[in-house]
Design a protein around this motif. Structure first.
Motif, PDB file in Angstrom:
ATOM      1  N   ILE A  51       0.875  -1.176   0.000  1.00  0.00           N
ATOM      2  CA  ILE A  51       0.000   0.000   0.000  1.00  0.00           C
ATOM      3  C   ILE A  51       0.904   1.215   0.000  1.00  0.00           C
ATOM      4  CG2 ILE A  51      -1.707   1.327   1.289  1.00  0.00           C
ATOM      5  CD1 ILE A  51      -2.634  -1.370   2.512  1.00  0.00           C
ATOM      6  N   ILE A  52       0.670   2.144  -0.915  1.00  0.00           N
ATOM      7  CA  ILE A  52       1.443   3.389  -0.956  1.00  0.00           C
ATOM      8  C   ILE A  52       0.472   4.532  -0.697  1.00  0.00           C
ATOM      9  CG2 ILE A  52       2.908   4.885  -2.347  1.00  0.00           C
ATOM     10  CD1 ILE A  52       3.745   2.406  -3.928  1.00  0.00           C
ATOM     11  N   GLU A  53       0.721   5.241   0.406  1.00  0.00           N
ATOM     12  CA  GLU A  53      -0.143   6.362   0.780  1.00  0.00           C
ATOM     13  C   GLU A  53       0.550   7.678   0.478  1.00  0.00           C
ATOM     14  OE1 GLU A  53      -0.855   5.543   4.937  1.00  0.00           O
ATOM     15  OE2 GLU A  53      -2.705   4.455   4.460  1.00  0.00           O
ATOM     16  N   GLN A  54      -0.244   8.666   0.115  1.00  0.00           N
ATOM     17  CA  GLN A  54       0.255  10.022  -0.062  1.00  0.00           C
ATOM     18  C   GLN A  54      -0.861  10.981   0.308  1.00  0.00           C
ATOM     19  OE1 GLN A  54       0.930   9.164  -4.332  1.00  0.00           O
ATOM     20  NE2 GLN A  54      -0.093  11.126  -4.729  1.00  0.00           N
ATOM     21  N   LEU A  55      -0.592  12.275   0.210  1.00  0.00           N
ATOM     22  CA  LEU A  55      -1.532  13.276   0.696  1.00  0.00           C
ATOM     23  C   LEU A  55      -2.900  13.176   0.041  1.00  0.00           C
ATOM     24  CD1 LEU A  55      -1.909  15.755   2.516  1.00  0.00           C
ATOM     25  CD2 LEU A  55      -1.151  17.172   0.592  1.00  0.00           C
ATOM     26  N   ASP A  56      -2.940  12.873  -1.270  1.00  0.00           N
ATOM     27  CA  ASP A  56      -4.206  12.942  -2.001  1.00  0.00           C
ATOM     28  C   ASP A  56      -4.749  11.612  -2.486  1.00  0.00           C
ATOM     29  OD1 ASP A  56      -2.146  12.607  -3.752  1.00  0.00           O
ATOM     30  OD2 ASP A  56      -2.842  14.067  -5.225  1.00  0.00           O
ATOM     31  N   CYS A  57      -4.044  10.504  -2.251  1.00  0.00           N
ATOM     32  CA  CYS A  57      -4.584   9.215  -2.687  1.00  0.00           C
ATOM     33  C   CYS A  57      -3.838   8.056  -2.037  1.00  0.00           C
ATOM     34  CB  CYS A  57      -4.562   9.078  -4.214  1.00  0.00           C
ATOM     35  SG  CYS A  57      -2.935   8.765  -4.908  1.00  0.00           S
ATOM     36  N   THR A  58      -4.408   6.873  -2.203  1.00  0.00           N
ATOM     37  CA  THR A  58      -3.796   5.626  -1.749  1.00  0.00           C
ATOM     38  C   THR A  58      -3.734   4.677  -2.935  1.00  0.00           C
ATOM     39  OG1 THR A  58      -4.669   5.908   0.488  1.00  0.00           O
ATOM     40  CG2 THR A  58      -4.002   3.677  -0.152  1.00  0.00           C
ATOM     41  N   THR A  59      -2.559   4.068  -3.157  1.00  0.00           N
ATOM     42  CA  THR A  59      -2.366   3.145  -4.265  1.00  0.00           C
ATOM     43  C   THR A  59      -2.140   1.745  -3.714  1.00  0.00           C
ATOM     44  OG1 THR A  59      -1.350   4.910  -5.565  1.00  0.00           O
ATOM     45  CG2 THR A  59      -1.002   2.662  -6.336  1.00  0.00           C
ATOM     46  N   LEU A  60      -2.896   0.794  -4.233  1.00  0.00           N
ATOM     47  CA  LEU A  60      -2.779  -0.598  -3.805  1.00  0.00           C
ATOM     48  C   LEU A  60      -2.059  -1.403  -4.883  1.00  0.00           C
ATOM     49  CD1 LEU A  60      -3.536  -2.874  -1.812  1.00  0.00           C
ATOM     50  CD2 LEU A  60      -5.639  -3.180  -3.149  1.00  0.00           C
ATOM     51  N   ILE A  61      -0.998  -2.102  -4.469  1.00  0.00           N
ATOM     52  CA  ILE A  61      -0.248  -2.966  -5.367  1.00  0.00           C
ATOM     53  C   ILE A  61      -0.589  -4.409  -5.001  1.00  0.00           C
ATOM     54  CG2 ILE A  61       2.006  -3.503  -6.350  1.00  0.00           C
ATOM     55  CD1 ILE A  61       1.190  -0.516  -6.491  1.00  0.00           C
ATOM     56  N   PRO A  62      -1.342  -5.118  -5.841  1.00  0.00           N
ATOM     57  CA  PRO A  62      -1.743  -6.489  -5.516  1.00  0.00           C
ATOM     58  C   PRO A  62      -0.565  -7.458  -5.551  1.00  0.00           C
ATOM     59  CG  PRO A  62      -3.196  -5.519  -7.172  1.00  0.00           C
ATOM     60  CD  PRO A  62      -1.995  -4.628  -7.054  1.00  0.00           C
ATOM     61  N   PRO A  63      -0.713  -8.611  -4.940  1.00  0.00           N
ATOM     62  CA  PRO A  63       0.329  -9.640  -5.030  1.00  0.00           C
ATOM     63  C   PRO A  63       0.582 -10.005  -6.493  1.00  0.00           C
ATOM     64  CG  PRO A  63      -1.308 -10.216  -3.374  1.00  0.00           C
ATOM     65  CD  PRO A  63      -1.849  -9.034  -4.110  1.00  0.00           C
ATOM     66  N   GLY A  64       1.842 -10.207  -6.827  1.00  0.00           N
ATOM     67  CA  GLY A  64       2.203 -10.565  -8.197  1.00  0.00           C
ATOM     68  C   GLY A  64       2.533  -9.382  -9.073  1.00  0.00           C
ATOM     69  N   ASP A  65       2.194  -8.156  -8.630  1.00  0.00           N
ATOM     70  CA  ASP A  65       2.505  -6.961  -9.398  1.00  0.00           C
ATOM     71  C   ASP A  65       3.699  -6.254  -8.789  1.00  0.00           C
ATOM     72  OD1 ASP A  65       0.317  -7.622 -10.893  1.00  0.00           O
ATOM     73  OD2 ASP A  65      -1.000  -6.083 -10.046  1.00  0.00           O
TER      74      ASP A  65
END
Length: 200
Positions: free
Chosen positions: A168-182
């Motif tokens: 999980i990558i969090e920042q001020l304006d959004c959250t990005t989810l990196i699934p397993p295998g990616d």
């Protein structure tokens, strides 16, 4: 960061056969002058000013309109007719020479093109870490199963980061989810690219 843009629309609502080309040119000239004046009032540095002219047109008796781009602000009536017929054919594959065309609106867009921005400057390099360090962990469900997933703060990631999911990558304006295998990789422009199915 975005280009400055002012759009103008003037309703004409008249048959093309009755068009006074000079009057149309005057409408475009007025719209152009207003747009350039608006850009000047904004007091923002632009590298150039672009102008786009178009007409919204239809055949008499029809309710839908098509946008007809023009090369400049001083088209002849015949040029307008040719451009309308070409756009109409491209969209509907129908030729209707027996029906009169109507101009609904005259449109002008005045665009102040701003200098490009280095997106890499949006994150202060002083806050970046030498290695990717998780700031916490969170249970996330993937395909129905709970997976213990590390959480990272984007501003702390190295510019050339490589992370395999799950993450999980969090920042001020959004959250990005990196699934397993990616896999996610950083780039010189500050962007993160997710590579689907390429985790080691």
């Amino acid at each position: 960061m975005a280009d400055l843009r002012h759009d103008f629309v003037q309703t004409l609502n008249q048959p093309l056969d009755d068009l006074d080309a000079g009057a149309l040119h005057a409408v475009f000239a007025d719209q152009l002058a207003k747009g350039e004046a608006a850009l000047a009032r904004e007091n923002v540095t632009v590298t150039k000013v672009a102008h786009h002219f178009s007409l919204d047109m239809q055949f008499l008796g029809q309710s839908h309109v098509v946008r007809v781009p023009l090369e400049d602000a001083t088209p002849s009536v015949e040029t307008v007719r040719e451009r309308f017929n070409a756009v109409y054919w491209q969209r509907f594959k129908v030729d209707l020479p027996e029906i009169r065309a109507r101009i609904v609106n005259a449109n002008c867009s005045v665009i102040g093109v701003c200098p490009p921005v280095d997106l890499g400057l949006l994150i202060d390099d002083a806050g970046r870490r030498a290695t990717a360090e998780a700031t916490g962990r969170r249970s996330v469900r993937f395909d129905g199963a709970a997976v213990d997933t590390p959480v990272f703060w984007r501003d702390h990631l190295p510019a050339d980061v490589t992370l395999d999911g799950p993450a999980i990558i969090e920042q001020l304006d959004c959250t990005t989810l990196i699934p397993p295998g990616d896999r996610v990789v950083g780039g010189v422009d500050g962007n993160l690219t997710i590579l689907i199915g390429e985790a080691q």
